[in-house]
Design an enzyme around this catalytic site. Structure first.
Site, PDB file in Angstrom:
ATOM      1  N   LYS A  25      48.770  41.668  32.914  1.00 50.55           N
ATOM      2  CA  LYS A  25      48.772  42.889  32.114  1.00 50.55           C
ATOM      3  C   LYS A  25      49.079  44.104  32.990  1.00 50.55           C
ATOM      4  O   LYS A  25      49.922  44.918  32.680  1.00 50.55           O
ATOM      5  CB  LYS A  25      47.397  43.024  31.441  1.00 50.55           C
ATOM      6  CG  LYS A  25      47.241  44.225  30.563  1.00 50.55           C
ATOM      7  CD  LYS A  25      45.896  44.182  29.837  1.00 50.55           C
ATOM      8  CE  LYS A  25      45.652  45.518  29.147  1.00 50.55           C
ATOM      9  NZ  LYS A  25      44.377  45.559  28.438  1.00 50.55           N
ATOM     10  N   GLY A  81      42.591  41.525  28.360  1.00 48.45           N
ATOM     11  CA  GLY A  81      43.057  40.331  29.060  1.00 48.45           C
ATOM     12  C   GLY A  81      42.514  39.042  28.468  1.00 48.45           C
ATOM     13  O   GLY A  81      43.234  38.094  28.191  1.00 48.45           O
ATOM     14  N   LYS A  88      36.848  43.699  44.116  1.00 47.72           N
ATOM     15  CA  LYS A  88      38.282  43.868  44.393  1.00 47.72           C
ATOM     16  C   LYS A  88      38.494  44.944  45.461  1.00 47.72           C
ATOM     17  O   LYS A  88      39.286  44.783  46.388  1.00 47.72           O
ATOM     18  CB  LYS A  88      39.023  44.320  43.126  1.00 47.72           C
ATOM     19  CG  LYS A  88      39.181  43.273  42.054  1.00 47.72           C
ATOM     20  CD  LYS A  88      40.048  43.850  40.936  1.00 47.72           C
ATOM     21  CE  LYS A  88      39.997  43.016  39.683  1.00 47.72           C
ATOM     22  NZ  LYS A  88      40.666  43.645  38.545  1.00 47.72           N
TER      23      LYS A  88
HETATM   24  O1  LIG Z   1      46.410  40.422  33.569  1.00 47.21           O
HETATM   25  P1  LIG Z   1      45.927  41.075  34.812  1.00 47.21           P
HETATM   26  O2  LIG Z   1      46.095  42.562  34.775  1.00 47.21           O
HETATM   27  O3  LIG Z   1      46.559  40.467  36.028  1.00 47.21           O
HETATM   28  O4  LIG Z   1      44.348  40.830  34.898  1.00 47.21           O
HETATM   29  C1  LIG Z   1      43.823  39.557  35.056  1.00 47.21           C
HETATM   30  C2  LIG Z   1      42.338  39.542  34.815  1.00 47.21           C
HETATM   31  O5  LIG Z   1      41.664  40.392  35.727  1.00 47.21           O
HETATM   32  C3  LIG Z   1      40.597  41.053  35.069  1.00 47.21           C
HETATM   33  O6  LIG Z   1      40.947  42.374  34.882  1.00 47.21           O
HETATM   34  C4  LIG Z   1      39.334  41.032  35.883  1.00 47.21           C
HETATM   35  O7  LIG Z   1      38.926  39.760  36.201  1.00 47.21           O
HETATM   36  C5  LIG Z   1      40.468  40.327  33.726  1.00 47.21           C
HETATM   37  O8  LIG Z   1      39.874  41.086  32.754  1.00 47.21           O
HETATM   38  C6  LIG Z   1      41.886  39.986  33.460  1.00 47.21           C
HETATM   39  O9  LIG Z   1      41.993  39.002  32.483  1.00 47.21           O
END
Ligand SMILES: O=P(O)(O)OC[C@H]1O[C@](O)(CO)[C@@H](O)[C@@H]1O
Length: 541
Positions: A201, A260, A505
């Site tokens: 995302k 997500g 993170k």
């Molecule tokens: O699709 P992205 O932005 O890579 O995020 C992946 C995942 O990381 C998170 O933001 C945190 O684990 C989730 O909510 C999400 O599904």
């Protein structure tokens, strides 16, 4: 809100908890009919929980007091229910099969949703037919989805669940930044026939970006500049996908109102659509939409997600059980427990309410599980005789896909029913026909009866469906999504943000340059310093 009702629930539980499940069944001949909900070819049995008419009414009063219906309607209408991120949560729009508009603010999102779905379907079918082909004109044999969390778990879980419907190229999933995962996969793939979907995302997630860069290097080493023809992206971040080198006609976008862990219904589900085809993907969406309609319209008492949520509240907040086990007697749902861990624990693992106040009760439980019957030979000992009580959620299909292996399925079904019966009924000393006596260390006689006693009275629910089809899977996922919503709404938390993942993170980013170094981290605690030094030493020696 609902302070008094919580007290009444707690008092009622205290007064009635001595009544066992077996006694309840003895007293209430229609208990199964009274405590189960049917939705076409799906049935949720919650008669093997300690709910009775009064506690159910109290829970329904709790749901009403906390405004569950208006909160539900607000979510479906595109209100900014995700307040901390200033967004709607409109994953339900992705599976809206009617012509009704769905608004996020003042914008009807349906034209975009439908256009995106059409684009996904064209893209998926072109990959499946070979119209979108490899640099040398051959069809792709393998598609690799690189993503993590919601950009992996949903399509990975659903692709496995629907494997009998696969008629497209092989689909693989890489999520972990541990190089072991991608290298083992790439070792077995032919770059000339492999297509990558980078699913993120944000397009910033470090694990995904690291794996994507590795995939690109691997592809470039094999086919040079044509490598980018073997990549597509699914993202909300178009500038970043362009920076990565993916041409805009290979990027399928979606809106920030899709969280997500709720995103398998839209472009993040592209890998699933490539595996099973756009028609079957549509059936999957229809299943989700059917559960939405049920959730929106069924009276609360007959409403599967509402009741599943209230059962969760009962077990968690009233009975004090800390976790819930997800036990699919359906091998193809092997990834469902992991999927539900994210859905449930990332959504409701929070201690702050929407209004910023600290919650004064437990919120989301620990979610864990494994498919039956494997779990039986691993942790069911704990479920039956352990000192903690774990409400078990069984899922099982009446029909299997393996028509020639009926005896397997009969045994699977019998095992599933046996477990919920054993958990409920237990076994008292009188039920043990023969005393088992063994000799102790001093040749004394030891009576093993106590070891063979099962306390019983352990709650479970069972979700039975006819067969694990795309439509059924859609219903199951939407059922759990709404259950999580119901619980979060009752606790007054925002189930759609995930601030708790940020700190780790950020710290990983500060620690990355320190890996392999001997100094430069004197500001860290002694454990982290010690671990960094040990890593440096073990890497050097
Ligand atoms: O699709 P992205 O932005 O890579 O995020 C992946 C995942 O990381 C998170 O933001 C945190 O684990 C989730 O909510 C999400 O599904």
């Amino acid at each position: 809100m609902g302070g008094d009702i919580w007290l009444r629930l707690a008092e009622y539980y205290k007064r009635t908890k001595a009544t066992s499940l077996v006694e309840r069944f003895d007293r209430e001949p229609a208990r199964f009919e009274d405590f189960s909900i049917t939705l076409d070819d799906m049935l949720l049995d919650y008669s093997k929980t300690s709910l009775d008419e009064t506690s159910r009414e109290l829970l329904l009063e709790l749901a009403r007091t906390t405004g569950i219906e208006s909160k539900r309607d607000a979510m479906f209408k595109g209100a900014q229910v995700n307040l901390t991120e200033g967004r709607a949560a409109l994953h339900t729009a992705l599976r809206n099969r009617g012509d009704d508009p769905v608004f996020a603010g003042t914008v009807d999102v349906m034209p975009t949703v439908n256009a995106t779905l059409k684009r996904m379907a064209e893209f998926a079918e072109d990959i499946r037919s070979g119209k979108i082909s490899a640099y040398n004109g051959t069809a792709f044999t393998d598609v690799v989805n690189i993503g993590i969390g919601g950009s992996d778990l949903g399509p990975a879980m659903a692709t496995l669940a629907l494997s009998p419907y696969h008629d497209g190229p092989r689909v693989h999933f890489v999520s972990n930044v541990d190089g072991a995962e991608i290298s083992e996969l790439l070792d077995n793939l032919d770059p000339r026939r492999t297509f990558f979907i980078i699913a993120s995302k944000t397009f910033t997630t470090i694990e995904t970006m690291t794996n994507a860069a590795t995939a690109k290097r691997w592809m470039t080493a094999a086919i040079g500049e044509s490598a980018t023809e073997h990549f597509a992206a699914v993202s909300t971040a178009f500038e970043k996908t362009a920076d990565f080198g993916i041409s805009p006609d290979r990027v399928i976008g979606f809106e920030d109102w899709v969280g997500g862990r709720y995103s398998v219904w839209g472009p993040i589900g592209l890998s699933l659509m490539i595996a099973i085809g756009s028609q079957r993907f549509s059936e999957f969406l229809e299943g989700g939409n059917e559960m939405d309609q049920h959730f929106r319209t069924a009276p609360l008492r007959d409403n599967m997600p509402v009741m599943l949520g209230l059962i969760g509240i009962w077990h968690n907040n009233i009975c004090g059980y800390e976790s819930r086990a997800i036990l699919p007697y359906d091998q193809r749902l092997a990834r469902l427990p992991a999927y539900l861990q994210q859905l449930d624990m990332e959504s409701n693992g929070k201690s702050g309410k929407v209004d910023g106040e600290h919650v004064n009760q437990h919120t989301g439980p620990i979610v864990w599980g494994e498919p039956g019957t494997n779990g039986q030979h691993a942790f069911y000992q704990f479920l039956h005789q352990g000192s903690r009580i774990v409400p078990c959620e069984f899922l099982v299909a009446a029909q299997s896909h393996e028509e020639k292996l009926q005896q397997h399925h009969h045994l699977l079904l019998a095992s599933c029913l046996a477990q919920s019966e054993a958990l409920m009924r237990g076994r008292c000393p009188d039920d043990i026909p023969e005393k088992l006596i063994v000799k102790g260390p001093s040749n004394e006689e030891l009576d093993l009866t106590a070891h063979k006693v099962f306390p019983g009275n352990r709650p479970s629910t069972t979700l039975i469906y006819r067969k694990l089809t795309p439509r059924t899977l859609g219903r199951i996922i939407a059922l759990y999504e709404h259950r999580v919503f119901v619980e979060g709404a009752i606790w007054g938390i925002n189930s759609f943000d995930q601030w708790g993942v940020e700190l780790g993170k950020e710290l990983a980013a500060t620690l990355l340059p320190l890996i392999g170094k001997e100094t430069g981290f004197e500001d860290k605690d002694s454990s982290t310093q010690g671990l960094l030094k040990t890593i440096a030493r073990l890497r050097r020696d």
